[in-house]
Scaffold this active site. Structure first.
Site, PDB file in Angstrom:
ATOM      1  N   SER A   1       0.824  -1.206   0.000  1.00 34.74           N
ATOM      2  CA  SER A   1       0.000   0.000   0.000  1.00 34.74           C
ATOM      3  C   SER A   1       0.866   1.268   0.000  1.00 34.74           C
ATOM      4  CB  SER A   1      -0.962  -0.051   1.189  1.00 34.74           C
ATOM      5  OG  SER A   1      -1.977   0.911   1.073  1.00 34.74           O
TER       6      SER A   1
ATOM      7  N   ASP B   1     -10.307  -5.060  -3.619  1.00 38.79           N
ATOM      8  CA  ASP B   1      -9.567  -4.294  -2.629  1.00 38.79           C
ATOM      9  C   ASP B   1     -10.481  -3.169  -2.164  1.00 38.79           C
ATOM     10  OD1 ASP B   1      -7.881  -2.421  -1.324  1.00 38.79           O
ATOM     11  OD2 ASP B   1      -6.173  -2.934  -2.584  1.00 38.79           O
TER      12      ASP B   1
ATOM     13  N   HIS C   1      -7.186  -6.155   0.523  1.00 34.10           N
ATOM     14  CA  HIS C   1      -6.077  -5.205   0.461  1.00 34.10           C
ATOM     15  C   HIS C   1      -4.803  -5.732   1.127  1.00 34.10           C
ATOM     16  CE1 HIS C   1      -4.037  -1.411   0.094  1.00 34.10           C
ATOM     17  NE2 HIS C   1      -3.842  -1.352   1.402  1.00 34.10           N
TER      18      HIS C   1
END
Length: 253
Positions: free
Chosen positions: A93, A194, A223
């Protein structure tokens, strides 16, 4: 400031190939610890730092900004580079975004990158208001814990610190503006389902990086794919990627 149990950084001294791992926004090293341990078991020198403001309280994180997080990552990178012949960088991320920034800044000193559901685009409209909201709203609902696999949790904040989040658009803009400087091989793991980062980030990477980029889907994960059903595939796939692109052999303990 006391740390949340389990949020400690992780290091392992292995061979001449080093790997730097970077966790995500409001998360902790716990989200990448199994990945780090898998790479360490293969003989790699591994560094998984805790970013400033993470693993304590969201109020503490509100006193930090992206420059603080990136400075800690760069410090860990320089330390690895002083001990290893070459260094790969990985991230989840926000960590994927900062891994790309390291590659932009340090060029060939970053041998290659593996990023999981990277975030480089502002795909949350409310975040555009964060520079104003931070004066009246200290936090909003958290984003940690987007995991499909039952019984698995991510160690992270249940609230998102708005003042810290308000610094993200500048980081994203900077990384996007210099993506053309990323010439290293990049492996991206992308979860189609996600609930935190939308597909625009990966689509932009495809557009800019071209043949340097390989994208693999994590069809059974959300995610935080590094703790989810596709985690073993990510771990082994990243190890194969490093073996392929390293110029020196991996040293098994």
């Amino acid at each position: 400031m006391p740390l949340m149990p389990g949020s400690e950084p992780y290091q392992h001294e292995g061979g001449q190939v080093g790997v730097l791992l970077c966790h995500g926004f409001t998360g902790t090293p716990q989200s990448l610890r199994p990945w780090a341990e898998h790479l360490a078991a293969a003989g790699l020198t591994v560094s998984l730092p805790r970013l400033p403001g993470h693993g304590t309280t969201w109020q503490e994180m509100n006193r930090t900004r992206w420059e603080d997080w990136y400075a800690e990552l760069e410090r860990a990178f320089e330390s690895l580079r002083s001990r290893c012949s070459e260094v790969f960088v990985t991230g989840l991320s926000l960590g994927g975004c900062m891994a790309l920034r390291l590659a932009e800044v340090h060029g060939a000193s970053v041998r290659g990158l593996v990023v999981v559901n990277p975030s480089i685009v502002n795909d949350t409209p409310l975040l555009s208001l964060a520079p104003v909201l931070k004066f009246v709203l200290p936090s909003v609902a958290g984003v940690a814990g987007d995991i499909k696999r039952e019984g698995v949790t991510e160690l992270g904040y249940t609230r998102t610190p708005v003042r810290a989040a308000a610094t993200l658009p500048k980081l994203w803009s900077l990384v996007r503006s210099e993506l053309g400087r990323v010439t290293q091989p990049v492996l991206v793991y992308h979860s189609p389902e996600d609930h935190v980062v939308k597909p625009q980030s990966v689509e932009l990477l495809k557009e800019v990086l071209g043949d340097n980029l390989t994208v693999r889907e994590c069809a059974d994960s959300y995610h935080v794919a590094t703790l989810d059903n596709d985690a073993p595939t990510i771990f082994e796939g990243s190890l194969d990627f490093i073996r392929t692109h390293a110029s020196v052999p991996l040293q098994r303990d």
